[in-house]
Scaffold this motif. Structure first.
Motif, PDB file in Angstrom:
ATOM      1  N   MET A   1     -15.210 -16.038  -1.140  1.00  0.00           N
ATOM      2  CA  MET A   1     -14.853 -14.751  -0.590  1.00  0.00           C
ATOM      3  C   MET A   1     -14.446 -13.811  -1.719  1.00  0.00           C
ATOM      4  N   ALA A   2     -14.670 -12.559  -1.491  1.00  0.00           N
ATOM      5  CA  ALA A   2     -14.323 -11.522  -2.459  1.00  0.00           C
ATOM      6  C   ALA A   2     -12.956 -10.925  -2.123  1.00  0.00           C
ATOM      7  N   LEU A   3     -12.367 -10.302  -3.103  1.00  0.00           N
ATOM      8  CA  LEU A   3     -11.065  -9.661  -2.949  1.00  0.00           C
ATOM      9  C   LEU A   3     -11.268  -8.148  -2.959  1.00  0.00           C
ATOM     10  N   PHE A   4     -10.648  -7.457  -1.988  1.00  0.00           N
ATOM     11  CA  PHE A   4     -10.784  -6.011  -1.857  1.00  0.00           C
ATOM     12  C   PHE A   4      -9.409  -5.370  -1.699  1.00  0.00           C
ATOM     13  N   MET A   5      -9.304  -4.135  -2.203  1.00  0.00           N
ATOM     14  CA  MET A   5      -8.137  -3.297  -1.963  1.00  0.00           C
ATOM     15  C   MET A   5      -8.653  -2.069  -1.226  1.00  0.00           C
ATOM     16  N   ASP A   6      -8.096  -1.815  -0.048  1.00  0.00           N
ATOM     17  CA  ASP A   6      -8.507  -0.608   0.665  1.00  0.00           C
ATOM     18  C   ASP A   6      -7.375   0.396   0.689  1.00  0.00           C
ATOM     19  N   THR A   7      -7.737   1.656   0.900  1.00  0.00           N
ATOM     20  CA  THR A   7      -6.760   2.726   0.940  1.00  0.00           C
ATOM     21  C   THR A   7      -6.938   3.538   2.211  1.00  0.00           C
ATOM     22  N   HIS A   8      -5.826   3.978   2.743  1.00  0.00           N
ATOM     23  CA  HIS A   8      -5.792   4.844   3.922  1.00  0.00           C
ATOM     24  C   HIS A   8      -4.935   6.055   3.583  1.00  0.00           C
ATOM     25  N   ASN A   9      -5.365   7.224   3.997  1.00  0.00           N
ATOM     26  CA  ASN A   9      -4.623   8.465   3.788  1.00  0.00           C
ATOM     27  C   ASN A   9      -4.301   9.061   5.149  1.00  0.00           C
ATOM     28  N   ILE A  10      -3.017   9.138   5.474  1.00  0.00           N
ATOM     29  CA  ILE A  10      -2.570   9.626   6.775  1.00  0.00           C
ATOM     30  C   ILE A  10      -1.883  10.975   6.580  1.00  0.00           C
ATOM     31  N   ASP A  11      -2.507  12.050   7.061  1.00  0.00           N
ATOM     32  CA  ASP A  11      -1.910  13.382   6.952  1.00  0.00           C
ATOM     33  C   ASP A  11      -0.575  13.426   7.685  1.00  0.00           C
ATOM     34  N   GLY A  12       0.440  13.980   7.045  1.00  0.00           N
ATOM     35  CA  GLY A  12       1.745  14.123   7.665  1.00  0.00           C
ATOM     36  C   GLY A  12       2.652  12.927   7.484  1.00  0.00           C
ATOM     37  N   GLY A  13       2.205  11.915   6.749  1.00  0.00           N
ATOM     38  CA  GLY A  13       3.029  10.733   6.516  1.00  0.00           C
ATOM     39  C   GLY A  13       2.821   9.658   7.565  1.00  0.00           C
ATOM     40  N   VAL A  14       3.465   8.529   7.335  1.00  0.00           N
ATOM     41  CA  VAL A  14       3.315   7.365   8.204  1.00  0.00           C
ATOM     42  C   VAL A  14       4.603   6.552   8.144  1.00  0.00           C
ATOM     43  N   SER A  15       4.946   5.896   9.241  1.00  0.00           N
ATOM     44  CA  SER A  15       6.161   5.068   9.230  1.00  0.00           C
ATOM     45  C   SER A  15       5.817   3.625   8.869  1.00  0.00           C
ATOM     46  N   ALA A  68      -9.025  -3.837  15.417  1.00  0.00           N
ATOM     47  CA  ALA A  68      -7.600  -4.074  15.652  1.00  0.00           C
ATOM     48  C   ALA A  68      -6.848  -2.813  16.070  1.00  0.00           C
ATOM     49  N   HIS A  69      -7.160  -1.675  15.425  1.00  0.00           N
ATOM     50  CA  HIS A  69      -6.373  -0.469  15.709  1.00  0.00           C
ATOM     51  C   HIS A  69      -7.120   0.835  15.472  1.00  0.00           C
ATOM     52  N   GLY A  70      -8.339   0.768  14.976  1.00  0.00           N
ATOM     53  CA  GLY A  70      -9.153   1.965  14.798  1.00  0.00           C
ATOM     54  C   GLY A  70      -8.913   2.739  13.512  1.00  0.00           C
ATOM     55  N   LEU A  71      -7.959   2.324  12.706  1.00  0.00           N
ATOM     56  CA  LEU A  71      -7.639   3.040  11.471  1.00  0.00           C
ATOM     57  C   LEU A  71      -8.431   2.432  10.309  1.00  0.00           C
ATOM     58  N   VAL A  72      -9.683   2.865  10.171  1.00  0.00           N
ATOM     59  CA  VAL A  72     -10.530   2.312   9.113  1.00  0.00           C
ATOM     60  C   VAL A  72     -10.117   2.889   7.763  1.00  0.00           C
ATOM     61  N   ALA A  73     -10.460   2.178   6.719  1.00  0.00           N
ATOM     62  CA  ALA A  73     -10.090   2.584   5.364  1.00  0.00           C
ATOM     63  C   ALA A  73     -10.882   3.816   4.934  1.00  0.00           C
ATOM     64  N   ASP A  74     -10.224   4.667   4.140  1.00  0.00           N
ATOM     65  CA  ASP A  74     -10.902   5.802   3.533  1.00  0.00           C
ATOM     66  C   ASP A  74     -11.756   5.357   2.345  1.00  0.00           C
ATOM     67  N   GLU A  75     -11.242   4.351   1.619  1.00  0.00           N
ATOM     68  CA  GLU A  75     -11.961   3.798   0.476  1.00  0.00           C
ATOM     69  C   GLU A  75     -11.676   2.306   0.403  1.00  0.00           C
ATOM     70  N   ILE A  76     -12.659   1.563  -0.092  1.00  0.00           N
ATOM     71  CA  ILE A  76     -12.491   0.118  -0.296  1.00  0.00           C
ATOM     72  C   ILE A  76     -13.042  -0.216  -1.679  1.00  0.00           C
ATOM     73  N   TYR A  77     -12.226  -0.919  -2.465  1.00  0.00           N
ATOM     74  CA  TYR A  77     -12.601  -1.286  -3.823  1.00  0.00           C
ATOM     75  C   TYR A  77     -12.672  -2.804  -3.955  1.00  0.00           C
ATOM     76  N   SER A  78     -13.678  -3.289  -4.630  1.00  0.00           N
ATOM     77  CA  SER A  78     -13.743  -4.691  -5.003  1.00  0.00           C
ATOM     78  C   SER A  78     -12.822  -4.867  -6.209  1.00  0.00           C
ATOM     79  N   VAL A  79     -11.902  -5.819  -6.134  1.00  0.00           N
ATOM     80  CA  VAL A  79     -10.937  -6.031  -7.218  1.00  0.00           C
ATOM     81  C   VAL A  79     -10.914  -7.504  -7.616  1.00  0.00           C
ATOM     82  N   SER A  80     -10.359  -7.777  -8.778  1.00  0.00           N
ATOM     83  CA  SER A  80     -10.134  -9.155  -9.198  1.00  0.00           C
ATOM     84  C   SER A  80      -8.713  -9.271  -9.696  1.00  0.00           C
ATOM     85  N   GLU A  81      -8.150 -10.439  -9.524  1.00  0.00           N
ATOM     86  CA  GLU A  81      -6.760 -10.680  -9.902  1.00  0.00           C
ATOM     87  C   GLU A  81      -6.706 -11.270 -11.297  1.00  0.00           C
ATOM     88  N   HIS A  82      -5.866 -10.697 -12.142  1.00  0.00           N
ATOM     89  CA  HIS A  82      -5.666 -11.183 -13.495  1.00  0.00           C
ATOM     90  C   HIS A  82      -4.171 -11.282 -13.764  1.00  0.00           C
TER      91      HIS A  82
END
Length: 83
Positions: A1-15, A68-82
């Motif tokens: 399996m590959a490792l990914f980091m995704d990002t979400h941007n929520i206008d107005g902030g998020v709790s 799960a909740h409809g909040l898909v990622a804005d960006e997804i990056y393939s990453v590796s752990e070092h």
């Protein structure tokens, strides 16, 4: 399996509580997609969420969010752990 980091941007902030609930929904949904959500980070004021996930593909990781909740990622990056 590959490792990914995704990002979400929520206008107005998020709790942090809302992000925790979404993460729990991801955990309840991930198995059917062969995905393992490992950790997440949140900047409440900036509305930024970062998710670390092991998945067969970026599409599979995003499918979990969508189902799960409809909040898909804005960006997804393939990453590796070092260390």
């Amino acid at each position: 399996m590959a490792l990914f980091m995704d990002t979400h941007n929520i206008d107005g902030g998020v709790s942090a509580a809302d992000v925790a609930a979404a993460h729990e929904a991801d955990l309840a949904t991930q198995r059917s997609h062969g995905v393992d959500y490992l950790r997440y980070w949140v900047d409440e004021q900036a509305g930024k969420i970062f998710c670390l996930v092991e998945a067969p593909s970026a599409e599979a990781a995003n499918a979990v969010h969508r189902e799960a909740h409809g909040l898909v990622a804005d960006e997804i990056y393939s990453v590796s752990e070092h260390s």
